[in-house]
Design a protein around this motif. Structure first.
Motif, mmCIF file in Angstrom:
data_model
loop_
_atom_site.group_PDB
_atom_site.id
_atom_site.type_symbol
_atom_site.label_atom_id
_atom_site.label_comp_id
_atom_site.label_asym_id
_atom_site.label_seq_id
_atom_site.Cartn_x
_atom_site.Cartn_y
_atom_site.Cartn_z
ATOM 1 N N LYS A 42 2.828 1.819 -3.209
ATOM 2 C CA LYS A 42 2.003 2.421 -4.261
ATOM 3 C C LYS A 42 1.832 3.918 -4.029
ATOM 4 O O LYS A 42 2.011 4.723 -4.934
ATOM 5 C CB LYS A 42 0.632 1.727 -4.291
ATOM 6 N N VAL A 43 1.504 4.280 -2.776
ATOM 7 C CA VAL A 43 1.273 5.697 -2.456
ATOM 8 C C VAL A 43 2.524 6.528 -2.729
ATOM 9 O O VAL A 43 2.461 7.599 -3.357
ATOM 10 C CB VAL A 43 0.866 5.837 -0.967
ATOM 11 N N VAL A 44 3.682 6.030 -2.267
ATOM 12 C CA VAL A 44 4.905 6.815 -2.407
ATOM 13 C C VAL A 44 5.323 6.892 -3.879
ATOM 14 O O VAL A 44 5.765 7.939 -4.357
ATOM 15 C CB VAL A 44 6.031 6.235 -1.532
ATOM 16 N N ALA A 78 0.833 -1.197 0.000
ATOM 17 C CA ALA A 78 0.000 0.000 0.000
ATOM 18 C C ALA A 78 0.874 1.255 0.000
ATOM 19 O O ALA A 78 0.678 2.161 -0.812
ATOM 20 C CB ALA A 78 -0.937 -0.008 1.197
#
Lengths: 354, 317
Positions: free
Chosen positions: B196-198, B193
């Protein structure tokens, strides 16, 4: 929280004004570290930009804080939402892995979240256990339950329908954004266009007198924890769908704290009473904007938590009653060169001049 | 029960070697299952213990050091024969390791080391984390062959020894190649998670077309990042080269699909060498070396990744 006599529209605006100002400042900080922050284009069939990321990545906390606001308005707190997210994600993933459709999986996950909410509500409203202790039970046990469901693995899936809930788009807008805005609007509408909101506030202000006034506080309390559980379940499904896998250990980890923080930044009192879901949602966006500043700044990750702590501290200090009072006094003495007291002297001088 | 204890006691008194034949009880404090690799390590450790007829007491710490310390204390109280620990962070272990030493229970560190005196543990079975990073860096330097390359890095959990060492190793691997430059580096907490965000923020902050390669400290973050790259309309593996560490099944699958370029294996079988060393030590006091290194194998599209995927997928990754 202004006087009701001011009418709904101006009072709502006045209520959320401090949050809007802080959000603007947080977004401005983003522009400082990354000038192209507001640039949005259409790429690969979806809106693409930092602002979209803030709205999209803020979705889990935004969903959680809808339920959390109601719970906190009753003078309660729900620490279990992060664990409930993990459970719901695990249930949804295991359902599609077993070959069920995404609709069934979503319903099962929501049912699991609802059950968790009912359990919390039962402990708080029927057994009269203090909310922080009652929900702590599920906060600790919930991840274990989620791991039992996933058998300790990251349960991956490739069901297009379920993935669409987290990573897909509707008319170019990422689905999570639409989900949290829709749910926020729905819940706000239900509690504000009926007496429900006022009844919830009454419980938070004084449960005993509200009960004497004829409010069925027990049912209402169970209901707010139920809503909180359902919101958490939806957030859990979105988080799992986003990475195409249920990660029982990390899904929603510490998000209960972010959700509580969002509610507090939204200007809602942890002592219950008056609440504003819209302000809490803006609070969630403020938190995500702060996260965005950290990511875009390019500073080494050792600084992440320090920066976040300083920014949040700043926000809370600005919102504190003492500072608010001070700002009010300052404004009162600044804007009018002659404040209330010297006024009579002014008149006297004028009269004397005549 | 008492009879068994008496027999055991006399067996220990009479013949120390014979005592080994009796069942060993070993406590294993695992970090949690934050990544697929961690789950596989748990599975393989349980398999290795079963193979040797060892009674393994397993404790999941859910990423918290205090839970690990509690687990170790409870192992000491239960009087286990040895303790295996996969430490979640590098610092803060002295006190509990001293308690184990006082109880004369040997402690073996798995997969990560700690900042404590060497005398406080029997041995550490780890891959060389710096070496893994270096293999990744050297692979990328070879692959780019002098072409300019702006690299983004997804770090592991801030302060954990794999994050520190894999970062240092990669920097050693690309040292002397002025065409390679790490332009952004941020933690993705070893999770899909956050990876993906970074990566989403990297793609916006640098512009996807300006990033030539991604180095992730583990495969899970790379798998998350692959999704972010796809959503940004770029081709992972082609537009952005991806090298990560661990060689979990999903990474082999991604390499087979052409979405990832290389991964360096961190074998989940740390317990095998650890239990061998422990058995030798408990049988006749053979002191193992303070550090037992496992192999760091490089996998690229040249390998039969689907076959490896099928072999690894049931390990619990």
């Amino acid at each position: 929280m202004s006087t009701p006599s001011a009418g709904p529209r101006p009072s709502v605006f006045k209520r959320i004004l401090p949050q809007l100002v802080i959000l603007a400042v947080a977004l401005a900080l983003n522009v400082v570290v990354f000038p192209d922050f507001f640039h949005i284009d259409f790429r690969n069939g979806r809106l693409f930009g930092n602002l979209i990321d803030v709205l999209n990545r803020g979705a889990p906390v935004a969903l959680l804080c809808i339920g959390m606001t109601l719970v906190i308005a009753t003078k309660g707190i729900d620490l279990s939402v992060g664990a409930v997210m993990a459970i719901a994600g695990a249930v949804a993933a295991s359902m599609v892995v077993e070959g069920h459709g995404w609709g069934t999986a979503l319903l099962a996950a929501m049912a699991a979240g609802g059950l968790c909410g009912l359990w919390n509500g039962f402990l708080v409203a029927v057994l009269r256990i203090q909310p922080i202790v009652a929900t702590l039970v599920l906060m600790v046990a919930g991840r274990g339950i989620a791991q039992l469901v996933t058998e300790g693995k990251i349960l991956t899936f490739d069901n297009a329908g379920l993935i669409h809930l987290g990573a897909g788009t509707v008319a170019g807008v990422p689905t999570p954004i639409l989900i949290w805005i829709a749910l926020g609007a729905l819940v706000t509408f239900v509690v504000r266009r009926t007496a429900l909101g006022m009844l919830i506030e009454a419980i938070g202000i004084n449960e005993r007198s509200s009960r004497l006034a004829g409010i069925n506080s027990r049912v209402l309390l169970v209901c707010v924890y139920l809503v909180s559980g359902l919101c958490a379940a939806l957030a859990g499904v979105i988080v799992a769908a986003d990475i195409k896998g249920a990660d029982a250990n990390n899904a929603g980890l510490w998000l209960e704290l972010d959700a509580i923080l969002a509610v507090v930044i939204g200007g809602n009192s942890l002592l219950g009473g008056r609440f504003s879901i819209v302000a809490s949602l803006i609070g969630a966006l403020i938190i995500q904007s702060v996260n965005s500043v950290i990511l875009l700044s390019g500073l080494p990750p050792e600084f992440n938590l320090v920066i976040k702590a300083l920014l949040i501290l700043g926000i809370l200090v600005i919102q504190s009653p003492r500072i608010g009072n001070y700002v009010y006094m300052l404004r009162a003495s600044d804007i009018q060169p002659q404040p209330d007291r010297p006024k009579p002297i002014d008149h006297q001088e004028k009269e004397a001049a005549r | 029960m008492t009879l068994k204890t008496t027999l055991l006691a006399s067996a220990i008194a009479l013949a120390p070697v014979a005592a080994l034949a009796a069942d060993l009880t070993i406590g294993f404090s695992q970090i949690g299952s934050e990544s697929g690799w961690r789950a596989a390590e748990t599975t393989v450790t349980k398999q290795e213990a079963e193979k040797r007829g060892i009674d393994l007491k397993f404790a999941d710490a859910q990423q918290k050091q205090e839970n690990q310390i509690k687990a170790i204390r409870s192992f000491i109280a239960q009087g286990v024969d040895a303790i295996l620990v996969a430490p979640v962070v590098a610092t803060g272990w002295d006190e509990v390791l001293e308690e184990a030493a006082d109880a004369e229970i040997p402690v073996v560190l798995l997969d990560r080391t700690v900042d404590a005196d060497e005398s406080l543990y029997l041995t550490a079975v780890t891959s060389d984390l710096v070496h893994e990073g270096k293999v990744a860096g050297e692979w990328l330097a070879n692959e780019m062959a002098g072409e300019d390359c702006r690299i983004v890095e997804l770090q592991g959990t801030t302060g954990s020894s794999p994050a520190i060492d894999r970062k240092a190793g990669f920097e050693q691997g690309i040292a002397g190649h002025d065409n390679l430059e790490i332009v952004r580096s941020q933690t993705g907490d070893f999770t899909r998670a956050q990876g993906k965000v970074v990566m989403e923020s990297f793609l916006k902050a640098e512009g996807g077309e300006n990033i030539c390669a991604l180095y992730a400290h583990n495969d899970d973050m790379a798998v998350g990042a692959i999704q972010a790259i796809k959503e940004a309309g770029l081709k992972p593996g082609e537009d952005i080269k991806i090298v990560a560490i661990d060689a979990v099944p999903d990474a082999h699958k991604a390499i087979a699909a052409g979405e990832m370029n290389a991964t360096i294996e961190l074998t989940p079988n740390m317990a095998g060498p650890a239990l061998d060393a422990l058995e030798a030590y408990l049988a006749n006091g053979t002191e193992p070396a303070k550090w037992i290194q496992t192999e760091s194998k490089l996998f690229t599209s040249a390998d039969d990744n689907m076959a490896i995927f099928n072999m690894k997928k049931d390990l619990g990754y």
